[in-house]
Motif scaffolding. Structure first.
Motif, PDB file in Angstrom:
ATOM      1  N   ASP A   1       0.825  -1.205   0.000  1.00 44.36           N
ATOM      2  CA  ASP A   1       0.000   0.000   0.000  1.00 44.36           C
ATOM      3  C   ASP A   1       0.853   1.247   0.000  1.00 44.36           C
ATOM      4  O   ASP A   1       1.985   1.258   0.503  1.00 44.36           O
ATOM      5  N   LEU A   2       0.284   2.313  -0.546  1.00 46.11           N
ATOM      6  CA  LEU A   2       0.815   3.648  -0.356  1.00 46.11           C
ATOM      7  C   LEU A   2       0.180   4.222   0.901  1.00 46.11           C
ATOM      8  O   LEU A   2      -1.031   4.093   1.087  1.00 46.11           O
ATOM      9  N   ALA A   3       0.974   4.849   1.736  1.00 42.95           N
ATOM     10  CA  ALA A   3       0.436   5.430   2.968  1.00 42.95           C
ATOM     11  C   ALA A   3       1.096   6.779   3.215  1.00 42.95           C
ATOM     12  O   ALA A   3       2.324   6.883   3.181  1.00 42.95           O
TER      13      ALA A   3
ATOM     14  N   GLU B   1       6.310   6.607  -0.656  1.00 46.00           N
ATOM     15  CA  GLU B   1       5.433   7.251   0.323  1.00 46.00           C
ATOM     16  C   GLU B   1       4.479   8.191  -0.394  1.00 46.00           C
ATOM     17  O   GLU B   1       4.898   8.965  -1.259  1.00 46.00           O
ATOM     18  N   ALA B   2       3.215   8.128  -0.061  1.00 44.92           N
ATOM     19  CA  ALA B   2       2.234   9.029  -0.656  1.00 44.92           C
ATOM     20  C   ALA B   2       2.321  10.398   0.016  1.00 44.92           C
ATOM     21  O   ALA B   2       2.566  10.489   1.218  1.00 44.92           O
TER      22      ALA B   2
ATOM     23  N   ALA C   1      -3.471  11.573   1.803  1.00 42.28           N
ATOM     24  CA  ALA C   1      -4.554  10.619   1.572  1.00 42.28           C
ATOM     25  C   ALA C   1      -5.233  10.946   0.245  1.00 42.28           C
ATOM     26  O   ALA C   1      -5.176  12.066  -0.246  1.00 42.28           O
TER      27      ALA C   1
ATOM     28  N   ARG D   1      -6.204   3.610  -3.162  1.00 43.32           N
ATOM     29  CA  ARG D   1      -6.754   4.689  -2.352  1.00 43.32           C
ATOM     30  C   ARG D   1      -6.122   4.619  -0.964  1.00 43.32           C
ATOM     31  O   ARG D   1      -6.050   3.550  -0.366  1.00 43.32           O
ATOM     32  N   THR D   2      -5.651   5.753  -0.485  1.00 43.54           N
ATOM     33  CA  THR D   2      -4.997   5.801   0.818  1.00 43.54           C
ATOM     34  C   THR D   2      -5.871   6.520   1.819  1.00 43.54           C
ATOM     35  O   THR D   2      -6.636   7.431   1.474  1.00 43.54           O
TER      36      THR D   2
END
Length: 317
Positions: free
Chosen positions: A200-202, A268-269, A272, A295-296
């Motif tokens: 995931d991207l977070a 890293e995103a 959000a 989707r983060t």
């Protein structure tokens, strides 16, 4: 409503979204990857990494890459008007603070210029490599199949300067109905290949993304190097199209990185929201692009994982 009126209303709506989203980008901070962080809008200084690749030292900059047409004295100047469905020799320059075209660039990942064009609704994606004439004018064959609004990203490093990504809007006249962002997708099929995304991207923490490539149900274990890596991943934030170009952990020929089926990235995103991810990989002499939607949620404040990248990691192009 005629076509011109529709497109005008659509572009006006984009201006409102873009302006608001840019404010969000400025508040949320840069797009970064595993430490030491680096992104296109950051001031960077190349250093040697322990894994045999290279990374960069970053100075503070709160704007994600690709959101500005001008930065640090450099400006992206599109010179060609495009028509829907018509192949064109798209031309552009990057000018310096004095307004003169830049003619001296560093080679990064086998190219002096990486040029990416996406539709504003993130439905289409092209990663191309223009050629530069002696006068500093870049050109590349380009076809945009549909009318609408697009975003072009010039990803480069002038000789003696810092790596940058500049972005400019391209408008193609005609009737256009923008598409909604697709639902979250973690499997992509292209030309008989299946690519699965794990991880995931977070926002606020570095995440591990693993892309696994298979064909006809069998793992692909002989991916071919493309621009110095087994894969290139571009992530774009829906709305303002904040830009993140990540290169894999490890590189061909380093004695550690296998040519598939897995390609590992750390990223890293910046905030959000919804993101579109595009993976370029090469097999059997052809480059293919797999696409995904993630989707983060809100940042959790979790600490950045302690990772030990072995090669490229996140880079500025």
């Amino acid at each position: 409503m005629n076509a011109a009126t529709k497109l005008g209303a659509y572009v006006l709506g984009l201006a409102v979204v873009f302006g608001g989203a840019l404010g969000v980008g400025n508040m949320t901070g840069p797009v970064v990857g595993e430490p030491p962080a680096e992104h296109h809008a950051a001031a960077t200084k190349p250093t040697e990494s322990h894994g045999g690749g290279h990374q960069a030292e970053q100075t503070k900059n709160d704007t994600p890459g690709g959101l500005q047409v001008s930065e640090k004295g450099y400006t992206l100047n599109p010179l060609t008007t495009l028509k829907a469905g018509k192949k064109a020799d798209f031309r552009f320059t990057v000018t310096d603070a004095g307004g003169e075209p830049v003619t001296d660039y560093q080679v990064q990942h086998d190219k002096k210029m990486h040029f990416i064009v996406v539709s504003r609704d993130l439905d289409t994606f092209q990663h191309v490599h223009p050629e530069m004439a002696a006068d500093g004018v870049w050109s590349v064959p380009l076809t945009l199949e549909s009318a609408g609004a697009y975003r072009a990203f010039a990803d480069f490093a002038p000789t003696g300067g810092e790596a940058l990504t500049l972005g400019a809007d391209l408008l193609v006249a005609g009737d256009h109905e923008p598409k909604a962002l697709p639902e979250e997708t973690r499997t992509s099929t292209v030309d008989g290949y299946e690519v699965k995304l794990d991880g995931d991207l977070a926002p606020g923490s570095t995440g591990k993304l693993t892309l696994t490539v298979s064909k006809d149900g069998k793992p692909v274990t002989d991916l071919e190097p493309y621009l110095g890596a087994y894969g290139h991943l571009v992530a774009l934030r829906a709305g303002d199209l904040a830009y993140l170009h990540v290169h894999p952990d490890g590189e061909p020929g380093d004695g550690k990185t296998k040519p598939g089926p897995e390609i590992v990235f750390y990223a890293e995103a910046p905030s959000a929201g919804g993101y579109r991810l595009f993976l370029d990989f090469q097999h059997e002499g052809k480059v293919r692009t797999a696409d995904f939607t993630l989707r983060t949620g809100p940042a959790t404040g979790a600490p950045t994982p302690d990772v030990e990248p072995t090669g490229h990691g996140e880079h500025s192009h």
